[in-house]
Design an enzyme around this catalytic site. Structure first.
Site, PDB file in Angstrom:
ATOM      1  N   HIS A   1      54.234 -12.494  51.996  1.00 36.33           N
ATOM      2  CA  HIS A   1      55.522 -12.420  52.068  1.00 36.33           C
ATOM      3  C   HIS A   1      56.036 -11.987  53.314  1.00 36.33           C
ATOM      4  O   HIS A   1      55.020 -11.547  54.051  1.00 36.33           O
ATOM      5  CB  HIS A   1      55.665 -11.218  51.203  1.00 36.33           C
TER       6      HIS A   1
ATOM      7  N   ASP B   1      56.964 -13.101  42.418  1.00 39.10           N
ATOM      8  CA  ASP B   1      56.834 -14.339  41.555  1.00 39.10           C
ATOM      9  C   ASP B   1      55.558 -14.563  41.130  1.00 39.10           C
ATOM     10  O   ASP B   1      55.256 -15.449  40.254  1.00 39.10           O
ATOM     11  CB  ASP B   1      57.043 -15.716  42.296  1.00 39.10           C
TER      12      ASP B   1
HETATM   13  C1  SDX Z   1      60.452 -14.519  47.661  1.00 40.23           C
HETATM   14  O1  SDX Z   1      62.152 -12.649  51.774  1.00 40.23           O
HETATM   15  C2  SDX Z   1      62.348 -12.226  50.510  1.00 40.23           C
HETATM   16  O2  SDX Z   1      62.453 -10.989  50.272  1.00 40.23           O
HETATM   17  C3  SDX Z   1      61.844 -13.161  49.419  1.00 40.23           C
HETATM   18  C4  SDX Z   1      61.878 -12.960  48.089  1.00 40.23           C
HETATM   19  C5  SDX Z   1      63.229 -12.250  47.667  1.00 40.23           C
HETATM   20  O3  SDX Z   1      62.947 -11.423  46.708  1.00 40.23           O
HETATM   21  O4  SDX Z   1      64.085 -12.857  48.147  1.00 40.23           O
HETATM   22  O5  SDX Z   1      60.990 -11.649  48.283  1.00 40.23           O
HETATM   23  C6  SDX Z   1      61.521 -13.615  47.180  1.00 40.23           C
HETATM   24  O6  SDX Z   1      60.919 -15.723  48.160  1.00 40.23           O
HETATM   25  C7  SDX Z   1      58.990 -14.198  47.395  1.00 40.23           C
HETATM   26  C8  SDX Z   1      57.992 -15.247  48.072  1.00 40.23           C
HETATM   27  C9  SDX Z   1      57.680 -16.390  47.493  1.00 40.23           C
HETATM   28  N1  SDX Z   1      56.876 -17.426  48.067  1.00 40.23           N
HETATM   29  C10 SDX Z   1      55.680 -17.802  47.571  1.00 40.23           C
HETATM   30  O7  SDX Z   1      54.928 -17.128  46.926  1.00 40.23           O
HETATM   31  C11 SDX Z   1      55.098 -19.247  48.318  1.00 40.23           C
HETATM   32  C12 SDX Z   1      53.824 -18.845  48.956  1.00 40.23           C
HETATM   33  N2  SDX Z   1      54.001 -17.820  50.124  1.00 40.23           N
HETATM   34  C13 SDX Z   1      54.211 -18.316  51.292  1.00 40.23           C
HETATM   35  O8  SDX Z   1      54.327 -19.733  51.437  1.00 40.23           O
HETATM   36  C14 SDX Z   1      54.388 -17.257  52.409  1.00 40.23           C
HETATM   37  O9  SDX Z   1      53.629 -16.228  52.354  1.00 40.23           O
HETATM   38  C15 SDX Z   1      55.877 -16.968  52.366  1.00 40.23           C
HETATM   39  C16 SDX Z   1      56.630 -18.009  52.894  1.00 40.23           C
HETATM   40  C17 SDX Z   1      56.144 -15.926  51.457  1.00 40.23           C
HETATM   41  C18 SDX Z   1      56.009 -15.990  53.824  1.00 40.23           C
HETATM   42  O10 SDX Z   1      55.523 -16.778  54.874  1.00 40.23           O
HETATM   43  P1  SDX Z   1      55.743 -16.086  56.407  1.00 40.23           P
HETATM   44  O11 SDX Z   1      56.302 -14.848  56.550  1.00 40.23           O
HETATM   45  O12 SDX Z   1      56.572 -17.019  57.213  1.00 40.23           O
HETATM   46  O13 SDX Z   1      54.209 -16.262  56.805  1.00 40.23           O
HETATM   47  P2  SDX Z   1      53.364 -17.450  57.417  1.00 40.23           P
HETATM   48  O14 SDX Z   1      53.961 -18.801  56.608  1.00 40.23           O
HETATM   49  O15 SDX Z   1      53.616 -17.537  59.039  1.00 40.23           O
HETATM   50  O16 SDX Z   1      51.869 -17.412  57.074  1.00 40.23           O
HETATM   51  C19 SDX Z   1      51.166 -16.160  57.827  1.00 40.23           C
HETATM   52  C20 SDX Z   1      49.732 -16.683  57.567  1.00 40.23           C
HETATM   53  C21 SDX Z   1      49.580 -18.225  57.780  1.00 40.23           C
HETATM   54  O17 SDX Z   1      48.383 -18.212  58.422  1.00 40.23           O
HETATM   55  P3  SDX Z   1      47.956 -18.845  59.933  1.00 40.23           P
HETATM   56  O18 SDX Z   1      48.961 -19.740  60.279  1.00 40.23           O
HETATM   57  O19 SDX Z   1      48.379 -17.238  60.548  1.00 40.23           O
HETATM   58  O20 SDX Z   1      46.549 -19.024  60.142  1.00 40.23           O
HETATM   59  O21 SDX Z   1      49.230 -16.428  56.318  1.00 40.23           O
HETATM   60  C22 SDX Z   1      48.886 -17.626  55.618  1.00 40.23           C
HETATM   61  C23 SDX Z   1      49.600 -18.770  56.210  1.00 40.23           C
HETATM   62  O22 SDX Z   1      48.626 -19.775  56.416  1.00 40.23           O
HETATM   63  N3  SDX Z   1      49.550 -17.737  54.424  1.00 40.23           N
HETATM   64  C24 SDX Z   1      48.864 -18.082  53.042  1.00 40.23           C
HETATM   65  C25 SDX Z   1      50.002 -17.868  52.099  1.00 40.23           C
HETATM   66  N4  SDX Z   1      51.144 -17.334  52.637  1.00 40.23           N
HETATM   67  C26 SDX Z   1      51.009 -17.316  54.178  1.00 40.23           C
HETATM   68  N5  SDX Z   1      47.935 -18.792  52.842  1.00 40.23           N
HETATM   69  C27 SDX Z   1      47.716 -18.999  51.800  1.00 40.23           C
HETATM   70  N6  SDX Z   1      48.437 -18.802  50.400  1.00 40.23           N
HETATM   71  C28 SDX Z   1      49.624 -18.138  50.880  1.00 40.23           C
HETATM   72  N7  SDX Z   1      50.345 -18.054  49.645  1.00 40.23           N
END
Ligand code: SDX
Length: 431
Positions: free
Chosen positions: A308, A366
């Site tokens: 998140h 989720d």
């Molecule tokens: C919702 O914003 C809100 O409030 C949203 C929400 C709401 O109520 O409105 O809470 C609802 O959207 C919840 C999130 C649902 N999405 C997912 O579950 C999809 C999987 N998660 C992600 O794709 C990710 O975690 C996000 C999009 C939710 C957040 O992404 P960020 O904050 O931009 O973080 P990032 O993509 O830069 O990740 C940071 C690191 C990365 O590694 P590095 O590049 O630093 O090496 O963490 C890793 C990412 O690769 N990472 C994950 C991961 N999420 C982040 N690795 C594996 N699995 C994951 N799910």
């Protein structure tokens, strides 16, 4: 003698600029950079808005480090356990918990706005039967501005309120009809003798051939899911609604924009993607394979339902949702649901894996919601529509808050331009 306002000092090429610092009720201080471009001729750069406050708000507060979520100061755990969705809607819209009389009046108003204009039924019939219900919702909600002209003038507070009530009241009917259309069943009209969640379940699952008895366990679980998704600060879809609203667009167009943004798998589409991922994993012994894929930078796979932008601790909504999953599946007699076993083991492994701990990846809202929704009988394609239904009150409350600020301006970010410098046109014969 009032204290001098706090400022931060920025020095660029020997010139210093004082940036006011504003302190919130809770959370980080903010640097006010509104005058920076005019004074220093520079932009700030923050794609993805990781360090940017886009507005002032009094609606929802999130502490990502502590895993705290409050609506108008009330913790989400209290609201999920002691309140119900329409009371939370009132709280988000008006700022205070309602008295018994206020709540009765509000619930009566919402109940009497649940019907759609009969002509709108034709909109659903224009879609292919295999259309995703989210595509239908985006289209039908946007089309509401073609039917409810008496609540599109955003300068009229009364029209803003009527539009708010219509959207909250009609979203379950729109979502249920989008579902019925895709499964080839007749639309079921809302009833005024049912509560909000029961009405939605009946519109989804009743058929003309027999009476439908709402299971109180399911309607309570449904209502709790609505509450847990109601609002969440300045997330991507709420920011989309605020940006659309800043141009003066009508409320139905703004909410349709929010639905479109929510659909993405990185946002509200994650609940569908998460359940599909759990089904793909299929069994506990295959979890290590997927954990390794999630860590592999060359593999686009991510653990859906994990991570998140704000929470670097357990999403408090996931905690409540997990408890609800245990309760609902046990009451439905499917507590040995293999997907729940995979989800719990996946959570356990991920929470103890150094990669996920270092990146502070926890289950989010989720992760467990899809397991409950599937046990309740919904197809995965209905998971995000239910999220959109729930979040409509949050979008509307934030939309209303923005419009109530007479100083609000159109949102118009700038850019870091890295394209070509000015150059002469080359005639085609010379290219
Ligand atoms: C919702 O914003 C809100 O409030 C949203 C929400 C709401 O109520 O409105 O809470 C609802 O959207 C919840 C999130 C649902 N999405 C997912 O579950 C999809 C999987 N998660 C992600 O794709 C990710 O975690 C996000 C999009 C939710 C957040 O992404 P960020 O904050 O931009 O973080 P990032 O993509 O830069 O990740 C940071 C690191 C990365 O590694 P590095 O590049 O630093 O090496 O963490 C890793 C990412 O690769 N990472 C994950 C991961 N999420 C982040 N690795 C594996 N699995 C994951 N799910």
């Amino acid at each position: 003698m009032s204290e001098a306002p706090r400022t931060a000092t920025l020095t660029i090429d020997g010139t210093t600029y004082d940036l006011p610092i504003h302190s919130p009720t809770s959370g980080p201080d903010v640097l006010d950079i509104r005058k920076l471009y005019g004074q220093a001729g520079v932009f700030t750069y923050d794609p993805g808005f990781t360090s940017t406050a886009s507005c002032e708000s009094t609606i929802t507060y999130i502490d990502g480090e502590e895993g705290v979520l409050t609506h108008r100061g009330y913790p989400i755990g209290d609201l999920a356990g002691k309140s119900h969705y329409l009371e939370v809607c009132y709280l988000l819209l008006y700022g205070e918990l309602p008295t018994a009389a206020q709540l009765e009046d509000f619930e009566t108003t919402i109940t009497h706005h649940t019907m759609l204009h009969e002509q709108m039924g034709n909109f659903f019939r224009g879609f292919r039967r295999d259309a995703h219900p989210m595509a239908v919702m985006v289209g039908v909600v946007g089309a509401m501005s073609a039917f409810y002209h008496d609540s599109t003038d955003i300068s009229d507070p009364r029209q803003r309120e009527i539009a708010s009530h219509r959207l909250i009241a009609k979203m379950p009917t729109i979502a249920a009809w989008a579902y019925k259309y895709t499964i080839g069943q007749p639309f079921v009209y809302p009833r005024n003798d049912l509560d909000y969640a029961s009405n939605f379940l009946r519109m989804c699952f009743a058929v003309p051939a027999e009476e439908y008895e709402v299971n109180p366990i399911l309607s309570r679980a449904m209502d709790r899911i609505f509450t847990l998704h109601a609002d969440h600060e300045q997330n991507a879809s709420t920011s989309t609604v605020r940006l659309a609203s800043s141009s003066g667009a009508n409320p139905f167009a703004c909410i349709a924009a929010g639905i479109a943004c929510l659909w993405g798998p990185a946002h509200g589409g994650a609940n569908q993607a998460c359940l599909e991922m759990l089904k793909e994993i299929g069994s506990v012994d295959r979890i290590p394979e997927y954990i390794e894929r999630a860590k592999d930078k060359n593999d686009p796979f991510r653990l859906m339902g994990f991570g998140h932008r704000v929470y670097k601790n357990m999403d408090p909504r996931a905690t409540v949702m997990k408890e609800s999953a245990d309760e609902v599946l046990e009451l439905l007699g499917v507590e040995d649901n293999p997907l729940l076993q995979v989800a719990k083991e996946l959570e356990h492994i991920a929470l103890n894996d150094p990669y996920f701990k270092e990146k502070k990846l926890f289950p989010n809202v989720d992760f467990y919601s899809g397991i409950i929704l599937e046990a309740m009988g919904f197809p995965t394609s209905m998971f995000t529509p239910i999220f959109a239904l729930s979040r409509t009150v949050g979008w509307i409350s934030q939309w209303k808050e923005q419009l109530s600020d007479p100083a609000h301006k159109i949102g118009r970010p700038r850019q870091l331009y890295l394209g070509e410098d000015v150059r002469s046109y080359t005639d085609i014969e010379n290219r």
